[in-house]
Design a protein around this motif. Structure first.
Motif, PDB file in Angstrom:
ATOM      1  N   ASP A  53       0.805  -1.274  -0.036  1.00 51.71           N
ATOM      2  CA  ASP A  53      -0.065  -0.114   0.004  1.00 51.71           C
ATOM      3  C   ASP A  53       0.819   1.280   0.038  1.00 51.71           C
ATOM      4  O   ASP A  53       0.402   2.342   0.383  1.00 51.71           O
ATOM      5  CB  ASP A  53      -0.958   0.072   1.221  1.00 51.71           C
ATOM      6  CG  ASP A  53      -1.850  -1.217   1.431  1.00 51.71           C
ATOM      7  OD1 ASP A  53      -2.538  -1.380   0.104  1.00 51.71           O
ATOM      8  OD2 ASP A  53      -1.927  -1.785   2.311  1.00 51.71           O
ATOM      9  N   ARG A  54       2.166   1.108  -0.265  1.00 52.67           N
ATOM     10  CA  ARG A  54       3.049   2.338  -0.416  1.00 52.67           C
ATOM     11  C   ARG A  54       3.537   2.465  -1.639  1.00 52.67           C
ATOM     12  O   ARG A  54       3.755   1.594  -2.505  1.00 52.67           O
ATOM     13  CB  ARG A  54       4.144   2.148   0.625  1.00 52.67           C
ATOM     14  CG  ARG A  54       3.467   2.138   2.159  1.00 52.67           C
ATOM     15  CD  ARG A  54       4.354   2.017   3.237  1.00 52.67           C
ATOM     16  NE  ARG A  54       5.374   3.220   3.307  1.00 52.67           N
ATOM     17  CZ  ARG A  54       6.389   3.267   4.154  1.00 52.67           C
ATOM     18  NH1 ARG A  54       6.674   2.436   4.854  1.00 52.67           N
ATOM     19  NH2 ARG A  54       7.310   4.335   4.176  1.00 52.67           N
ATOM     20  N   GLU A  55       4.204   3.716  -1.966  1.00 46.58           N
ATOM     21  CA  GLU A  55       5.039   3.907  -3.241  1.00 46.58           C
ATOM     22  C   GLU A  55       6.349   3.410  -2.950  1.00 46.58           C
ATOM     23  O   GLU A  55       7.101   3.696  -1.794  1.00 46.58           O
ATOM     24  CB  GLU A  55       5.196   5.444  -3.203  1.00 46.58           C
ATOM     25  CG  GLU A  55       3.939   6.127  -3.811  1.00 46.58           C
ATOM     26  CD  GLU A  55       4.319   7.627  -4.058  1.00 46.58           C
ATOM     27  OE1 GLU A  55       5.186   7.979  -4.635  1.00 46.58           O
ATOM     28  OE2 GLU A  55       3.531   8.485  -3.467  1.00 46.58           O
ATOM     29  N   VAL A  56       6.689   2.431  -3.564  1.00 42.16           N
ATOM     30  CA  VAL A  56       7.824   1.644  -3.262  1.00 42.16           C
ATOM     31  C   VAL A  56       8.875   1.945  -4.429  1.00 42.16           C
ATOM     32  O   VAL A  56       8.538   1.678  -5.550  1.00 42.16           O
ATOM     33  CB  VAL A  56       7.643   0.071  -3.227  1.00 42.16           C
ATOM     34  CG1 VAL A  56       9.008  -0.715  -3.177  1.00 42.16           C
ATOM     35  CG2 VAL A  56       6.755  -0.343  -2.247  1.00 42.16           C
ATOM     36  N   TYR A  57       9.910   2.059  -4.090  1.00 43.96           N
ATOM     37  CA  TYR A  57      11.169   2.257  -5.075  1.00 43.96           C
ATOM     38  C   TYR A  57      12.274   1.371  -4.949  1.00 43.96           C
ATOM     39  O   TYR A  57      12.646   1.147  -3.574  1.00 43.96           O
ATOM     40  CB  TYR A  57      11.524   4.009  -4.894  1.00 43.96           C
ATOM     41  CG  TYR A  57      10.472   4.780  -5.541  1.00 43.96           C
ATOM     42  CD1 TYR A  57      10.467   5.286  -6.631  1.00 43.96           C
ATOM     43  CD2 TYR A  57       9.702   5.278  -4.350  1.00 43.96           C
ATOM     44  CE1 TYR A  57       9.429   6.332  -6.805  1.00 43.96           C
ATOM     45  CE2 TYR A  57       8.755   6.142  -4.592  1.00 43.96           C
ATOM     46  CZ  TYR A  57       8.499   6.609  -5.979  1.00 43.96           C
ATOM     47  OH  TYR A  57       7.637   7.592  -6.055  1.00 43.96           O
ATOM     48  N   ILE A  58      12.946   0.754  -6.079  1.00 39.96           N
ATOM     49  CA  ILE A  58      13.872  -0.266  -5.926  1.00 39.96           C
ATOM     50  C   ILE A  58      15.221   0.587  -6.471  1.00 39.96           C
ATOM     51  O   ILE A  58      15.363   0.929  -7.678  1.00 39.96           O
ATOM     52  CB  ILE A  58      13.557  -1.439  -6.539  1.00 39.96           C
ATOM     53  CG1 ILE A  58      12.315  -2.028  -5.794  1.00 39.96           C
ATOM     54  CG2 ILE A  58      14.636  -2.723  -6.678  1.00 39.96           C
ATOM     55  CD1 ILE A  58      11.691  -3.296  -6.786  1.00 39.96           C
ATOM     56  N   LEU A  59      16.157   0.529  -5.661  1.00 43.13           N
ATOM     57  CA  LEU A  59      17.542   1.075  -6.210  1.00 43.13           C
ATOM     58  C   LEU A  59      18.758   0.044  -5.642  1.00 43.13           C
ATOM     59  O   LEU A  59      19.010   0.143  -4.441  1.00 43.13           O
ATOM     60  CB  LEU A  59      17.810   2.331  -5.633  1.00 43.13           C
ATOM     61  CG  LEU A  59      19.094   3.008  -5.941  1.00 43.13           C
ATOM     62  CD1 LEU A  59      19.253   3.096  -7.766  1.00 43.13           C
ATOM     63  CD2 LEU A  59      19.303   4.436  -5.517  1.00 43.13           C
ATOM     64  N   VAL A  60      18.946  -0.621  -6.387  1.00 46.25           N
ATOM     65  CA  VAL A  60      20.065  -1.652  -6.009  1.00 46.25           C
ATOM     66  C   VAL A  60      21.400  -1.619  -7.139  1.00 46.25           C
ATOM     67  O   VAL A  60      20.995  -1.112  -8.150  1.00 46.25           O
ATOM     68  CB  VAL A  60      19.127  -3.357  -6.015  1.00 46.25           C
ATOM     69  CG1 VAL A  60      18.491  -3.054  -5.068  1.00 46.25           C
ATOM     70  CG2 VAL A  60      18.779  -3.350  -7.440  1.00 46.25           C
ATOM     71  N   ASP A  61      22.341  -2.377  -6.659  1.00 50.91           N
ATOM     72  CA  ASP A  61      23.597  -2.401  -7.447  1.00 50.91           C
ATOM     73  C   ASP A  61      23.358  -3.137  -8.765  1.00 50.91           C
ATOM     74  O   ASP A  61      22.357  -3.834  -8.879  1.00 50.91           O
ATOM     75  CB  ASP A  61      24.569  -3.040  -6.714  1.00 50.91           C
ATOM     76  CG  ASP A  61      24.940  -2.663  -5.530  1.00 50.91           C
ATOM     77  OD1 ASP A  61      24.692  -1.313  -5.181  1.00 50.91           O
ATOM     78  OD2 ASP A  61      25.726  -3.166  -4.584  1.00 50.91           O
ATOM     79  N   GLU A  62      24.244  -2.518  -9.889  1.00 46.25           N
ATOM     80  CA  GLU A  62      24.068  -3.224 -11.074  1.00 46.25           C
ATOM     81  C   GLU A  62      25.135  -4.381 -11.302  1.00 46.25           C
ATOM     82  O   GLU A  62      25.919  -4.246 -11.984  1.00 46.25           O
ATOM     83  CB  GLU A  62      24.239  -2.157 -12.198  1.00 46.25           C
ATOM     84  CG  GLU A  62      23.077  -0.940 -12.163  1.00 46.25           C
ATOM     85  CD  GLU A  62      21.718  -1.565 -12.627  1.00 46.25           C
ATOM     86  OE1 GLU A  62      21.850  -2.523 -13.599  1.00 46.25           O
ATOM     87  OE2 GLU A  62      20.970  -0.973 -12.188  1.00 46.25           O
ATOM     88  N   ASP A  63      25.153  -5.252 -10.310  1.00 41.57           N
ATOM     89  CA  ASP A  63      25.834  -6.477 -10.332  1.00 41.57           C
ATOM     90  C   ASP A  63      24.852  -7.487 -10.390  1.00 41.57           C
ATOM     91  O   ASP A  63      23.704  -7.261 -10.230  1.00 41.57           O
ATOM     92  CB  ASP A  63      26.927  -6.527  -9.130  1.00 41.57           C
ATOM     93  CG  ASP A  63      26.161  -6.276  -7.913  1.00 41.57           C
ATOM     94  OD1 ASP A  63      25.114  -6.457  -7.569  1.00 41.57           O
ATOM     95  OD2 ASP A  63      27.163  -6.212  -6.754  1.00 41.57           O
ATOM     96  N   SER A  64      25.506  -8.695 -10.413  1.00 36.66           N
ATOM     97  CA  SER A  64      24.546 -10.200 -10.141  1.00 36.66           C
ATOM     98  C   SER A  64      23.759 -10.190  -9.146  1.00 36.66           C
ATOM     99  O   SER A  64      22.625 -10.388  -9.161  1.00 36.66           O
ATOM    100  CB  SER A  64      25.492 -11.282 -10.298  1.00 36.66           C
ATOM    101  OG  SER A  64      26.665 -11.360  -9.385  1.00 36.66           O
TER     102      SER A  64
END
Length: 117
Positions: A53-64
């Protein structure tokens, strides 16, 4: 469960969280997964942070490991918006504050304007 139904950013580690906190001016939750999530851990995060029920943002590394986590979160949270760091830096923690601020501001997250110059 949190009292604030606002925005939440999901990152991999504490250094990623610290890098984001440097540039934001908006009150929001930043949650560290510490890598891939098991079913129990994900269910716990889902309940504690009311992720459906929330605005979710995903920011993760650009690795495997980051790509694997992004895929998992995409399946579990199809409404989440994705942010990316440049493959040049590969890691959120290694990405310059300016680049982080531009990516966050592009999603409507308030950042300190000094990082946008």
């Amino acid at each position: 469960m949190t009292d604030d139904p606002g925005k939440i950013i999901i990152v991999e580690g504490l250094t990623d969280k610290k890098q984001i906190k440097k540039v934001i001016t908006e009150k929001l939750d930043i949650v560290c997964t510490n890598g891939t999530l098991g079913v129990e851990k994900f269910d716990e995060l889902l309940e504690i942070y009311d992720l459906d029920d929330r605005e979710v943002y995903i920011l993760v590394d650009e690795d495997s490991s980051g790509i694997k986590l992004r895929r998992q979160l995409t399946r579990e949270l199809p409404h989440a918006e994705h942010m990316h760091v440049s493959g040049e830096y590969r890691e959120v923690a290694a990405t310059p504050e300016h680049d982080i601020a531009v990516e966050l501001a592009g999603k409507g997250i308030k950042v300190n304007p000094i990082f946008l110059q």
